[in-house]
Design a protein around this motif. Structure first.
Motif, mmCIF file in Angstrom:
data_model
loop_
_atom_site.group_PDB
_atom_site.id
_atom_site.type_symbol
_atom_site.label_atom_id
_atom_site.label_comp_id
_atom_site.label_asym_id
_atom_site.label_seq_id
_atom_site.Cartn_x
_atom_site.Cartn_y
_atom_site.Cartn_z
ATOM 1 N N SER A 16 6.778 -10.477 2.537
ATOM 2 C CA SER A 16 6.220 -11.771 2.922
ATOM 3 C C SER A 16 4.834 -11.693 3.537
ATOM 4 O O SER A 16 4.129 -12.704 3.593
ATOM 5 N N ASP A 17 4.423 -10.521 4.034
ATOM 6 C CA ASP A 17 3.117 -10.436 4.674
ATOM 7 C C ASP A 17 2.528 -9.050 4.471
ATOM 8 O O ASP A 17 3.205 -8.123 4.044
ATOM 9 N N ILE A 18 1.251 -8.925 4.772
ATOM 10 C CA ILE A 18 0.548 -7.648 4.688
ATOM 11 C C ILE A 18 0.348 -7.136 6.103
ATOM 12 O O ILE A 18 -0.134 -7.863 6.981
ATOM 13 N N ASP A 19 0.732 -5.890 6.322
ATOM 14 C CA ASP A 19 0.650 -5.278 7.648
ATOM 15 C C ASP A 19 -0.459 -4.241 7.659
ATOM 16 O O ASP A 19 -0.552 -3.419 6.742
ATOM 17 N N ILE A 20 -1.282 -4.283 8.708
ATOM 18 C CA ILE A 20 -2.334 -3.291 8.862
ATOM 19 C C ILE A 20 -2.274 -2.723 10.277
ATOM 20 O O ILE A 20 -1.719 -3.351 11.189
ATOM 21 N N LEU A 21 -2.836 -1.518 10.445
ATOM 22 C CA LEU A 21 -2.855 -0.844 11.748
ATOM 23 C C LEU A 21 -4.296 -0.595 12.147
ATOM 24 O O LEU A 21 -5.064 -0.003 11.378
ATOM 25 N N VAL A 22 -4.667 -1.050 13.344
ATOM 26 C CA VAL A 22 -6.038 -0.890 13.836
ATOM 27 C C VAL A 22 -5.984 -0.361 15.273
ATOM 28 O O VAL A 22 -4.964 -0.497 15.959
ATOM 29 N N PRO A 23 -7.055 0.237 15.773
ATOM 30 C CA PRO A 23 -7.069 0.668 17.181
ATOM 31 C C PRO A 23 -6.930 -0.533 18.114
ATOM 32 O O PRO A 23 -7.485 -1.608 17.852
ATOM 33 N N LYS A 24 -6.222 -0.349 19.206
ATOM 34 C CA LYS A 24 -6.003 -1.454 20.129
ATOM 35 C C LYS A 24 -7.315 -1.997 20.686
ATOM 36 O O LYS A 24 -7.455 -3.218 20.874
ATOM 37 N N ASP A 25 -8.289 -1.106 20.918
ATOM 38 C CA ASP A 25 -9.544 -1.581 21.498
ATOM 39 C C ASP A 25 -10.422 -2.322 20.491
ATOM 40 O O ASP A 25 -11.490 -2.808 20.844
ATOM 41 N N ARG A 26 -9.966 -2.420 19.222
ATOM 42 C CA ARG A 26 -10.710 -3.185 18.226
ATOM 43 C C ARG A 26 -9.963 -4.449 17.799
ATOM 44 O O ARG A 26 -10.392 -5.124 16.851
ATOM 45 N N LEU A 27 -8.867 -4.766 18.482
ATOM 46 C CA LEU A 27 -8.104 -5.956 18.103
ATOM 47 C C LEU A 27 -8.946 -7.223 18.126
ATOM 48 O O LEU A 27 -8.863 -8.056 17.215
ATOM 49 N N PRO A 57 -11.476 1.808 8.709
ATOM 50 C CA PRO A 57 -10.701 1.891 7.465
ATOM 51 C C PRO A 57 -9.623 0.820 7.475
ATOM 52 O O PRO A 57 -9.174 0.387 8.541
ATOM 53 N N LEU A 58 -9.230 0.367 6.311
ATOM 54 C CA LEU A 58 -8.147 -0.599 6.206
ATOM 55 C C LEU A 58 -6.856 0.188 6.013
ATOM 56 O O LEU A 58 -6.519 0.605 4.901
ATOM 57 N N LEU A 59 -6.131 0.408 7.119
ATOM 58 C CA LEU A 59 -4.919 1.224 7.117
ATOM 59 C C LEU A 59 -3.722 0.316 6.889
ATOM 60 O O LEU A 59 -3.340 -0.466 7.751
ATOM 61 N N LEU A 60 -3.133 0.421 5.702
ATOM 62 C CA LEU A 60 -2.033 -0.439 5.285
ATOM 63 C C LEU A 60 -0.697 0.160 5.693
ATOM 64 O O LEU A 60 -0.526 1.383 5.712
ATOM 65 N N LEU A 61 0.259 -0.719 5.982
ATOM 66 C CA LEU A 61 1.606 -0.305 6.361
ATOM 67 C C LEU A 61 2.629 -0.928 5.413
ATOM 68 O O LEU A 61 2.364 -1.944 4.768
ATOM 69 N N LYS A 62 3.784 -0.308 5.339
ATOM 70 C CA LYS A 62 4.971 -0.830 4.665
ATOM 71 C C LYS A 62 4.681 -1.278 3.228
ATOM 72 O O LYS A 62 4.092 -0.541 2.451
ATOM 73 N N GLY A 63 5.096 -2.493 2.873
ATOM 74 C CA GLY A 63 5.044 -2.930 1.480
ATOM 75 C C GLY A 63 3.675 -2.873 0.860
ATOM 76 O O GLY A 63 3.517 -2.456 -0.298
ATOM 77 N N ALA A 64 2.637 -3.285 1.593
ATOM 78 C CA ALA A 64 1.284 -3.246 1.047
ATOM 79 C C ALA A 64 0.838 -1.819 0.789
ATOM 80 O O ALA A 64 0.149 -1.539 -0.208
ATOM 81 N N ALA A 65 1.239 -0.897 1.656
ATOM 82 C CA ALA A 65 0.907 0.515 1.441
ATOM 83 C C ALA A 65 1.615 1.043 0.200
ATOM 84 O O ALA A 65 1.018 1.763 -0.613
ATOM 85 N N TYR A 66 2.891 0.703 0.026
ATOM 86 C CA TYR A 66 3.607 1.138 -1.167
ATOM 87 C C TYR A 66 2.900 0.628 -2.424
ATOM 88 O O TYR A 66 2.750 1.358 -3.410
ATOM 89 N N ALA A 67 2.504 -0.639 -2.381
ATOM 90 C CA ALA A 67 1.894 -1.251 -3.561
ATOM 91 C C ALA A 67 0.547 -0.625 -3.896
ATOM 92 O O ALA A 67 0.284 -0.260 -5.048
ATOM 93 N N MET A 68 -0.318 -0.489 -2.907
ATOM 94 C CA MET A 68 -1.666 -0.010 -3.182
ATOM 95 C C MET A 68 -1.704 1.483 -3.483
ATOM 96 O O MET A 68 -2.589 1.961 -4.191
ATOM 97 N N ALA A 69 -0.749 2.240 -2.967
ATOM 98 C CA ALA A 69 -0.674 3.676 -3.250
ATOM 99 C C ALA A 69 0.238 3.981 -4.436
ATOM 100 O O ALA A 69 0.410 5.144 -4.796
ATOM 101 N N ALA A 70 0.789 2.924 -5.056
ATOM 102 C CA ALA A 70 1.688 3.076 -6.206
ATOM 103 C C ALA A 70 2.839 4.028 -5.895
ATOM 104 O O ALA A 70 3.212 4.877 -6.708
ATOM 105 N N LEU A 71 3.416 3.891 -4.715
ATOM 106 C CA LEU A 71 4.570 4.703 -4.338
ATOM 107 C C LEU A 71 5.841 4.139 -4.988
ATOM 108 O O LEU A 71 5.907 2.940 -5.300
ATOM 109 N N PRO A 72 6.860 4.954 -5.191
ATOM 110 C CA PRO A 72 8.055 4.497 -5.905
ATOM 111 C C PRO A 72 8.688 3.206 -5.379
ATOM 112 O O PRO A 72 9.144 2.393 -6.190
ATOM 113 N N PRO A 73 8.739 2.955 -4.054
ATOM 114 C CA PRO A 73 9.375 1.705 -3.615
ATOM 115 C C PRO A 73 8.641 0.445 -4.068
ATOM 116 O O PRO A 73 9.200 -0.655 -3.967
#
Length: 362
Positions: free
Chosen positions: A116-127, A93-109
């Motif tokens: 400045s960048d898009i942050d994602i979270l992935v398992p360490k063994d899949r880096l 799955p494309l797990l978004l963090l911070k600003g990109a997550a707010y934007a794609m989930a239409a959260l109030p912030p």
């Protein structure tokens, strides 16, 4: 300290803009610009029906910020789709963090939020798989100095930042939310296990509500660069108002913080959101965090530091102690992220041995 900065007063009580002079508007816009909150102020006034009272010169500035924020939001949606396409074959799955997550989930912030960048979270063994897929689709590594590469790959919680060779967009690939060398070690598997799929885009995920708040708090109160600290605190304020409408949220938040070893940054987030932005935080939440509350002397010091450093870095907000407050919090952030000997080695290397920007570009 100086009195309440104009921007802080307006964020607390937006209706007060009706009484501002043109000179005060000039100061307010300058403070907003330093805090990266121009578009956020536009939307805050729009939601309350207050734009009609804004003088034309100030409204022009705010409206231009709105246009820029809307273009930015469109670019983020496009970029997330490109990242999703690049990683589609990995079965993650494309797990978004911070600003990109707010934007794609239409959260109030998200309204008016620039980042400045898009942050994602992935398992360490899949880096390695994620890195290879991004390289194949046009992203390139930055920070190519050998020491920087080791710093990120061995000690940090992310790959070196990557930038697309054509679009110049940036992505940070995280495997955790704090460095490997930090004393606190929130289990990334717990974060991924509780993540929620976005209803209209199932491959996309965000953290669960409590975890979104905790990550935002951790990012702000472990980071030593607080140039946009008020913007990030306003994110937390908006998230607490939004998720706090759910009956179980306030009971679950301190419990989740304890589970993830993040009670202290949550305490600071709730304290300074309440003190600076008047966020309505239940006393029960503070009571639940009491075991992780700093002692009285330390809390007095942290109040003196954070209540300066979280304000816009503008002459109208600064006092004689603001610069030292920012410096001490920068030192504190590095201390929290690395043990003393490793930190000393790292700072020595960066000061004396790492190539200077001009040398890298030569």
């Amino acid at each position: 300290m100086k009195g309440v900065p104009l921007l802080l007063a307006v964020l607390r009580q937006p209706h007060t803009v009706a009484a501002l002079s043109l000179a005060e508007w000039d100061t307010l816009l300058r403070q907003c610009g330093r805090a990266q909150l121009l578009a956020a102020l536009y939307y805050r006034l729009l939601e309350r029906g207050l734009l009609a009272g804004v003088p034309a010169p100030a409204l022009a500035h705010l409206d231009w910020a709105r246009v820029l924020a809307e273009r930015h939001a469109q670019a983020v949606q496009w970029e997330v789709r490109q990242i999703g396409a690049a990683l589609a074959g990995l079965g993650l799955p494309l797990l978004l963090l911070k600003g990109a997550a707010y934007a794609m989930a239409a959260l109030p912030p998200a309204r008016g939020r620039l980042f400045s960048d898009i942050d994602i979270l992935v398992p360490k063994d899949r880096l390695a798989d994620v890195e290879a897929a991004l390289l194949l689709h046009g992203w390139a590594l930055t920070h190519l100095d050998a020491y920087d590469q080791r710093y990120y790959r061995d000690w940090m919680h992310e790959l070196p930042p990557m930038q697309h060779i054509k679009r110049q967009s940036s992505i940070d690939v995280h495997h955790a939310i704090l460095p490997e060398t930090a004393a606190a070690r929130p289990d990334p598997a717990l974060l991924r296990g509780a993540a929620l799929a976005l209803p209209d885009a199932p491959p996309l995920q965000t953290l669960a509500p409590c975890d979104i708040v905790l990550h935002s708090a951790t990012h702000l109160f472990y980071d030593g660069e607080l140039e946009h600290g008020l913007r990030d605190l306003l994110d937390i304020h908006a998230l607490l108002l939004h998720f706090g409408a759910q009956s179980a949220f306030w009971d679950a938040l301190p419990e989740r913080a304890a589970e993830l070893q993040l009670s202290r940054p949550l305490f600071y987030a709730l304290r300074y959101a309440a003190r600076l932005l008047h966020t309505p935080v239940p006393q029960a939440a503070f009571a639940a965090l009491a075991p992780r509350r700093p002692n009285a002397a330390l809390l007095l010091l942290m109040d003196a530091l954070f209540e300066r450093a979280l304000l816009p870095a503008h002459a109208s907000c600064d006092d004689a102690c603001s610069a030292i407050a920012r410096l001490l919090l920068y030192i504190r952030a590095n201390w929290l992220r690395m043990p003393p000997l490793l930190l000393a080695r790292h700072l020595l290397h960066k000061a004396l041995l790492s190539p200077r920007p001009a040398e890298r570009d030569a």
